[in-house]
Design an enzyme around this catalytic site. Sequence first.
Site, PDB file in Angstrom:
ATOM      1  N   LYS A 161     -30.529  82.075  72.984  1.00 48.60           N
ATOM      2  CA  LYS A 161     -30.973  81.897  74.367  1.00 48.60           C
ATOM      3  C   LYS A 161     -32.371  81.287  74.409  1.00 48.60           C
ATOM      4  O   LYS A 161     -32.677  80.473  75.272  1.00 48.60           O
ATOM      5  CB  LYS A 161     -30.918  83.240  75.103  1.00 48.60           C
ATOM      6  CG  LYS A 161     -29.465  83.663  75.374  1.00 48.60           C
ATOM      7  CD  LYS A 161     -29.331  85.050  75.938  1.00 48.60           C
ATOM      8  CE  LYS A 161     -29.436  86.111  74.916  1.00 48.60           C
ATOM      9  NZ  LYS A 161     -28.955  87.427  75.232  1.00 48.60           N
ATOM     10  N   ASP A 166     -22.600  83.643  73.775  1.00 47.34           N
ATOM     11  CA  ASP A 166     -23.274  84.944  73.721  1.00 47.34           C
ATOM     12  C   ASP A 166     -22.713  85.875  74.790  1.00 47.34           C
ATOM     13  O   ASP A 166     -22.548  87.076  74.547  1.00 47.34           O
ATOM     14  CB  ASP A 166     -24.786  84.790  73.906  1.00 47.34           C
ATOM     15  CG  ASP A 166     -25.479  86.147  73.835  1.00 47.34           C
ATOM     16  OD1 ASP A 166     -25.395  86.796  72.779  1.00 47.34           O
ATOM     17  OD2 ASP A 166     -26.077  86.570  74.839  1.00 47.34           O
ATOM     18  N   HIS A 173     -40.191  87.750  74.884  1.00 46.42           N
ATOM     19  CA  HIS A 173     -38.886  88.407  74.964  1.00 46.42           C
ATOM     20  C   HIS A 173     -38.994  89.783  74.336  1.00 46.42           C
ATOM     21  O   HIS A 173     -39.459  89.927  73.208  1.00 46.42           O
ATOM     22  CB  HIS A 173     -37.820  87.594  74.215  1.00 46.42           C
ATOM     23  CG  HIS A 173     -36.466  88.211  74.310  1.00 46.42           C
ATOM     24  ND1 HIS A 173     -35.579  87.918  75.322  1.00 46.42           N
ATOM     25  CD2 HIS A 173     -35.858  89.135  73.538  1.00 46.42           C
ATOM     26  CE1 HIS A 173     -34.481  88.635  75.158  1.00 46.42           C
ATOM     27  NE2 HIS A 173     -34.627  89.384  74.089  1.00 46.42           N
ATOM     28  N   SER A 216     -28.147  86.366  69.008  1.00 45.48           N
ATOM     29  CA  SER A 216     -27.995  86.497  70.458  1.00 45.48           C
ATOM     30  C   SER A 216     -29.310  86.165  71.172  1.00 45.48           C
ATOM     31  O   SER A 216     -29.344  85.361  72.113  1.00 45.48           O
ATOM     32  CB  SER A 216     -27.553  87.937  70.775  1.00 45.48           C
ATOM     33  OG  SER A 216     -27.676  88.219  72.127  1.00 45.48           O
ATOM     34  N   ARG A 244     -19.255  93.117  71.942  1.00 43.94           N
ATOM     35  CA  ARG A 244     -20.093  94.004  71.116  1.00 43.94           C
ATOM     36  C   ARG A 244     -20.410  95.298  71.853  1.00 43.94           C
ATOM     37  O   ARG A 244     -20.440  96.374  71.268  1.00 43.94           O
ATOM     38  CB  ARG A 244     -21.400  93.282  70.747  1.00 43.94           C
ATOM     39  CG  ARG A 244     -21.205  92.208  69.688  1.00 43.94           C
ATOM     40  CD  ARG A 244     -22.437  91.339  69.566  1.00 43.94           C
ATOM     41  NE  ARG A 244     -23.615  92.098  69.209  1.00 43.94           N
ATOM     42  CZ  ARG A 244     -24.858  91.769  69.579  1.00 43.94           C
ATOM     43  NH1 ARG A 244     -25.086  90.700  70.327  1.00 43.94           N
ATOM     44  NH2 ARG A 244     -25.875  92.506  69.198  1.00 43.94           N
TER      45      ARG A 244
HETATM   46  N1  URA Z   1     -30.773  91.571  73.667  1.00 42.72           N
HETATM   47  C1  URA Z   1     -30.009  90.461  73.548  1.00 42.72           C
HETATM   48  O1  URA Z   1     -30.185  89.486  74.262  1.00 42.72           O
HETATM   49  N2  URA Z   1     -29.024  90.464  72.621  1.00 42.72           N
HETATM   50  C2  URA Z   1     -28.796  91.510  71.800  1.00 42.72           C
HETATM   51  O2  URA Z   1     -27.914  91.415  70.972  1.00 42.72           O
HETATM   52  C3  URA Z   1     -29.598  92.673  71.928  1.00 42.72           C
HETATM   53  C4  URA Z   1     -30.596  92.680  72.878  1.00 42.72           C
END
Ligand code: URA
Length: 433
Positions: free
Chosen positions: A187, A161, A82, A183, A168
């Site tokens: 996931k 999220d 990621h 966040s 946000r």
């Molecule tokens: N990527 C994400 O999935 N969440 C964030 O808060 C910032 C970047």
Amino acid sequence: MTIYDVIDRKKRGQALSDEEIRYFVQAVAGGGASDAQIAAFCMAVLLVGMSEAECFALTRAMTDSGARVPRPRAGGVFVDKHSTGGVSDSTTLVLAPVLAACGARCAKYSGRGLGHTGGTLDKLECFPGLTVSLTPAQFEAQAERVGAVVAGQTAQVVPADKRMYAVRDVTATVDSIPLIAASVMSKKLASFADVILLDVKYGEGAFVRGVEDAASLAALMVGIGRRAGRRMCASVTCMDQPLGDWVGCCAEVREAVGVLRGEVQNDLAALSLDHAARLLRLALGISAAEAERRVKGAVASGAALQKLRDMVAAQGGDARAVDDFSLLPLAPQRALIRAPRDGFVRVHALPLGQACVLLGGGRQRAGEAVDHTVALHLLRRTGSRVRAGEPLLEVFHRGGAQAALGRAAEGFSVEQMPPAAQPLIYRTIEEDT
Ligand code: URA
């Protein structure tokens, strides 16, 4: 307990209990919390911070707000990577087929472009016919048969999220370390990967500017993943300039294919292959040297390129594009940005990412279509010496590109002294440290 009480306690700098955090997150996912309350909570967290225990509780509660991604039945170790988001970062397109060719399974969910940053799903859709909307059965079958699959997440996974991120995005609360950590990791924990590599970007084109903030974010996310039983590693990498030499969907796919053919040797190639080797080492329990040897071998033999063809075909795409770039077209009009004076180049990722968005290569509003063909080609990178009038950037566009060209020009400064060299990889966190 009320939502008001939870926000008020956080605002006063008090640590929230697991129950308070879970109560709040359930209200976010269930609709009981208003956007104003979510914004106030996020701003309180941004200003006051959260302990590691609170951040872990927030992550778990967010993970539990929706469905889990079922683990495909295929045996073997599942790996995931990621990135926190950058410009010209197409490492997933390289890494997934390389890993599959080496016997690890890379079955992952990716995102679309966000702000000035590109998204893997948008890039994959450059392959004519390819779909990123796979049913769970299709995802599972491809994970088993090909070992590489990259798809879009369904709305049922981590709904908390989705709501919090949307709030946000418009309330200047994206750049909070605990909120980003929760966040991203909510996931990851809703999915099934056994081994996860986090690429945390810092610098001008990253959501986190400061290198030490990025290092703290990496350590926090690694800690959360380990607490949840995942095998974690991370890199803190520089996003002052775009990772690859091309920005724009089709162009980045071409460049990733170039890496898989062994023809492109740049920062994109170095980082993709480094990440692939580190994930392979953990997945197969082999030495770092052996992992590097296998990764290089998969590229040299063409096995990784064949995996990309298989992956594209399995998702309904035209795999001939891997060998015939006319199926990954670039926009017909060209313009050059030239050096205004003699000196040393410094490249700025943020305006280049924004220029690509202005050309139509990214979204200014959620849900907009993306023009895959527009592109920026960096002819110079940070530190190179230029003479006045020499080309710095080639822009592929469809006309009416004045605003984008102006922004693209801000992507370069030409200075008297060579800029201090920034390492591509500032720090790594390995599994056994
Ligand atoms: N990527 C994400 O999935 N969440 C964030 O808060 C910032 C970047």
